[in-house]
Design an enzyme around this catalytic site. Structure first.
Site, PDB file in Angstrom:
ATOM      1  N   CYS A   1       0.108  17.708  16.185  1.00  0.00           N
ATOM      2  CA  CYS A   1      -0.163  16.941  14.948  1.00  0.00           C
ATOM      3  C   CYS A   1      -0.952  16.076  15.267  1.00  0.00           C
ATOM      4  CB  CYS A   1       1.198  16.946  14.066  1.00  0.00           C
ATOM      5  SG  CYS A   1       1.819  15.256  14.021  1.00  0.00           S
TER       6      CYS A   1
ATOM      7  N   CYS B   1      -2.739  -4.564  10.098  1.00  0.00           N
ATOM      8  CA  CYS B   1      -2.121  -3.395  10.697  1.00  0.00           C
ATOM      9  C   CYS B   1      -2.985  -2.623  11.448  1.00  0.00           C
ATOM     10  CB  CYS B   1      -1.805  -2.432   9.603  1.00  0.00           C
ATOM     11  SG  CYS B   1      -3.259  -2.185   8.224  1.00  0.00           S
TER      12      CYS B   1
ATOM     13  N   GLN C   1       4.769  -1.071   2.054  1.00  0.00           N
ATOM     14  CA  GLN C   1       5.091  -0.784   3.532  1.00  0.00           C
ATOM     15  C   GLN C   1       5.987   0.512   3.626  1.00  0.00           C
ATOM     16  OE1 GLN C   1       3.369  -2.500   5.735  1.00  0.00           O
ATOM     17  NE2 GLN C   1       2.904  -4.345   4.972  1.00  0.00           N
TER      18      GLN C   1
ATOM     19  N   CYS D   1      10.051  16.270  11.045  1.00  0.00           N
ATOM     20  CA  CYS D   1       9.417  15.106  11.648  1.00  0.00           C
ATOM     21  C   CYS D   1      10.316  14.250  11.978  1.00  0.00           C
ATOM     22  CB  CYS D   1       8.269  14.532  10.834  1.00  0.00           C
ATOM     23  SG  CYS D   1       7.336  13.351  11.336  1.00  0.00           S
TER      24      CYS D   1
HETATM   25  N1  SAH Z   1       0.878  -7.405   1.521  1.00  0.00           N
HETATM   26  C1  SAH Z   1       1.045  -6.138   0.774  1.00  0.00           C
HETATM   27  C2  SAH Z   1      -0.006  -5.114   0.737  1.00  0.00           C
HETATM   28  C3  SAH Z   1      -0.957  -5.172   1.997  1.00  0.00           C
HETATM   29  S1  SAH Z   1      -1.795  -3.459   2.197  1.00  0.00           S
HETATM   30  C4  SAH Z   1       2.263  -5.597   1.232  1.00  0.00           C
HETATM   31  O1  SAH Z   1       2.741  -5.943   2.361  1.00  0.00           O
HETATM   32  O2  SAH Z   1       2.884  -4.786   0.566  1.00  0.00           O
HETATM   33  C5  SAH Z   1      -3.513  -4.161   1.811  1.00  0.00           C
HETATM   34  C6  SAH Z   1      -3.550  -4.135   0.176  1.00  0.00           C
HETATM   35  O3  SAH Z   1      -5.147  -4.572   0.129  1.00  0.00           O
HETATM   36  C7  SAH Z   1      -3.479  -3.042  -0.637  1.00  0.00           C
HETATM   37  O4  SAH Z   1      -2.578  -3.120  -1.688  1.00  0.00           O
HETATM   38  C8  SAH Z   1      -5.038  -2.632  -1.178  1.00  0.00           C
HETATM   39  O5  SAH Z   1      -5.056  -2.267  -2.399  1.00  0.00           O
HETATM   40  C9  SAH Z   1      -5.508  -4.088  -1.208  1.00  0.00           C
HETATM   41  N2  SAH Z   1      -6.781  -4.179  -1.012  1.00  0.00           N
HETATM   42  C10 SAH Z   1      -7.685  -3.358  -0.500  1.00  0.00           C
HETATM   43  N3  SAH Z   1      -9.014  -3.832  -0.412  1.00  0.00           N
HETATM   44  C11 SAH Z   1      -9.057  -4.973  -1.262  1.00  0.00           C
HETATM   45  C12 SAH Z   1      -9.996  -6.013  -1.904  1.00  0.00           C
HETATM   46  N4  SAH Z   1     -11.202  -5.753  -1.664  1.00  0.00           N
HETATM   47  N5  SAH Z   1      -9.396  -6.980  -2.330  1.00  0.00           N
HETATM   48  C13 SAH Z   1      -8.137  -7.203  -2.902  1.00  0.00           C
HETATM   49  N6  SAH Z   1      -7.066  -6.406  -2.381  1.00  0.00           N
HETATM   50  C14 SAH Z   1      -7.574  -5.120  -1.826  1.00  0.00           C
END
Ligand code: SAH
Length: 387
Positions: free
Chosen positions: A19, A345, A220, A96
């Site tokens: 996988c 990430c 997350q 998994c």
């Molecule tokens: N801080 C949050 C989300 C992080 S993930 C947490 O910890 O839960 C990244 C986020 O960025 C996602 O929700 C995605 O929808 C958003 N995102 C992606 N591109 C973006 C953009 N151009 N402007 C604003 N948000 C965006």
């Protein structure tokens, strides 16, 4: 010992090497953490040292969001699992080591039910068939479960009986949603949704706050580590209680809401409409009044805030894997907050963005890693930058 560990783990997974999900499965966990810390340190070498790389006590079954693609094997049996890396060949996954075990059990029930309900599996080549993917989310603190059935067309035969049969086996399921994805795409979820059982969302508790999670909202996947990650972000921001904070790429408002307890006021910006709706409700539900959310591209929003002349003391940014945009970083340096907390990430894009910020006068003060994805090569990092 190492050899034993290697053998045990490999034996525990039937699809190891097929996988492609657990690149580090053969490696003892302590060594994995060391390797990840080294990699992060290598990337951040020109800027600062890495304090720590926070691991998990039990680095298994941590994924509380499980997505499976449905297909048939050569004998015609229904299988579900993940695409083999870089292909559209589905590797069957039944147990998994990373996924929540309840979610895997529900996947199994669904595989069995499909036959008796005569629900056809979608065929990517011909475009015929109905069920494409199933996504399951399990609330860590609440145990609430959401099942999303991703279908190629909106009509699901005997959906009520299907839900009834599913609930009979798993009464802990709180909601079932049909998501329609009629495009030939590798994206999992489509635009349209229909709630066929329950409220259409689940709730979870993180850092003492309740969060509503809709099918399309980001949340997350590793809740145990998420608390540690957010804890580090808040620690790095070291609020005094008066700050104006901007939580960029805020998802359902998680980091900003936690920050709101320690800072003066918070502004959250996020592109995904559903996530922003969740964020607004989440603030209300938790009785938080010093936070506002905007649904906008973070770069466009940043330009707007920078032009308005408003003062922001701390920017917390948590962009997707692709990192932030030139527009965002330019506007960030115009806005010139005293502190920037970068949660990432993907440290490769983080370092790319950090390089640009250091050219605008920022310095990296602290950095650490939090192991959000044990047994894989993925690295999550937090950095504090200040002027
Ligand atoms: N801080 C949050 C989300 C992080 S993930 C947490 O910890 O839960 C990244 C986020 O960025 C996602 O929700 C995605 O929808 C958003 N995102 C992606 N591109 C973006 C953009 N151009 N402007 C604003 N948000 C965006």
């Amino acid at each position: 010992m190492e050899q034993k560990n290697k053998k045990n783990n490999v034996k525990a997974c039937e699809v190891f090497g097929k996988c492609g999900g657990c690149q580090f499965l053969e490696m003892p966990y302590e060594k994995q953490l060391k390797k990840k810390k080294q990699r992060l340190a290598e990337l951040l070498k020109p800027y600062c040292d890495v304090d720590t790389f926070i691991g998990m006590e039990c680095p298994k079954y941590y994924r509380h969001k499980v997505t499976a693609t449905f297909s048939r094997d050569r004998k015609g049996n229904i299988i579900s699992g993940t695409y083999k890396e870089g292909t559209h060949y589905v590797v069957p996954v039944e147990n998994c080591l990373l996924e929540n075990q309840k979610a895997d059990a529900i996947m199994k029930t669904i595989r069995n039910l499909l036959k008796s309900f005569k629900i056809k599996i979608y065929d990517e080549d011909s475009g015929f068939g109905l069920l494409r993917h199933v996504q399951i989310r399990v609330g860590y603190a609440t145990g609430q479960i959401m099942v999303v059935l991703v279908l190629a067309s909106p009509i699901m035969p005997s959906k009520n009986n299907f839900v009834k049969a599913l609930l009979k086996e798993h009464p802990e399921i709180r909601t079932v949603v049909v998501n329609v994805n009629d495009k030939r795409t590798s994206m999992i979820l489509g635009e349209k949704e229909q709630v066929i059982y329950g409220p259409g969302y689940i709730e979870d508790v993180l850092c003492g706050m309740t969060f509503k999670i809709s099918p399309k909202s980001f949340y997350q996947v590793n809740p145990i580590q998420t608390e540690k990650l957010y804890g580090k972000a808040i620690e790095y921001a070291s609020f005094t209680g008066k700050e104006t904070v901007l939580d960029a790429y805020c998802g359902t408002g998680t980091i900003g809401m936690i920050a709101s307890k320690k800072a003066g006021n918070v502004i959250g910006v996020e592109l995904n409409r559903d996530a922003v709706k969740d964020a607004v409700l989440n603030a209300k539900k938790n009785g938080i009044s010093n936070i506002r959310f905007y649904q906008k591209d973070a770069g466009d929003f940043m330009v707007q805030v920078a032009e308005s002349g408003d003062k922001v003391d701390v920017v917390i940014m948590d962009p997707p894997r692709s990192g932030s945009s030139e527009k965002f970083l330019e506007a960030l340096s115009v806005l010139s907050p005293g502190k920037v907390v970068y949660v990432s990430c993907n440290p490769e894009t983080m370092v790319r963005d950090i390089e640009k910020l250091t050219k605008k006068g920022y310095r990296v003060k602290k950095a650490c890693g939090v192991d959000m994805f044990p047994n894989t090569v993925e690295i999550e990092a937090v950095c504090l930058l200040s002027k």
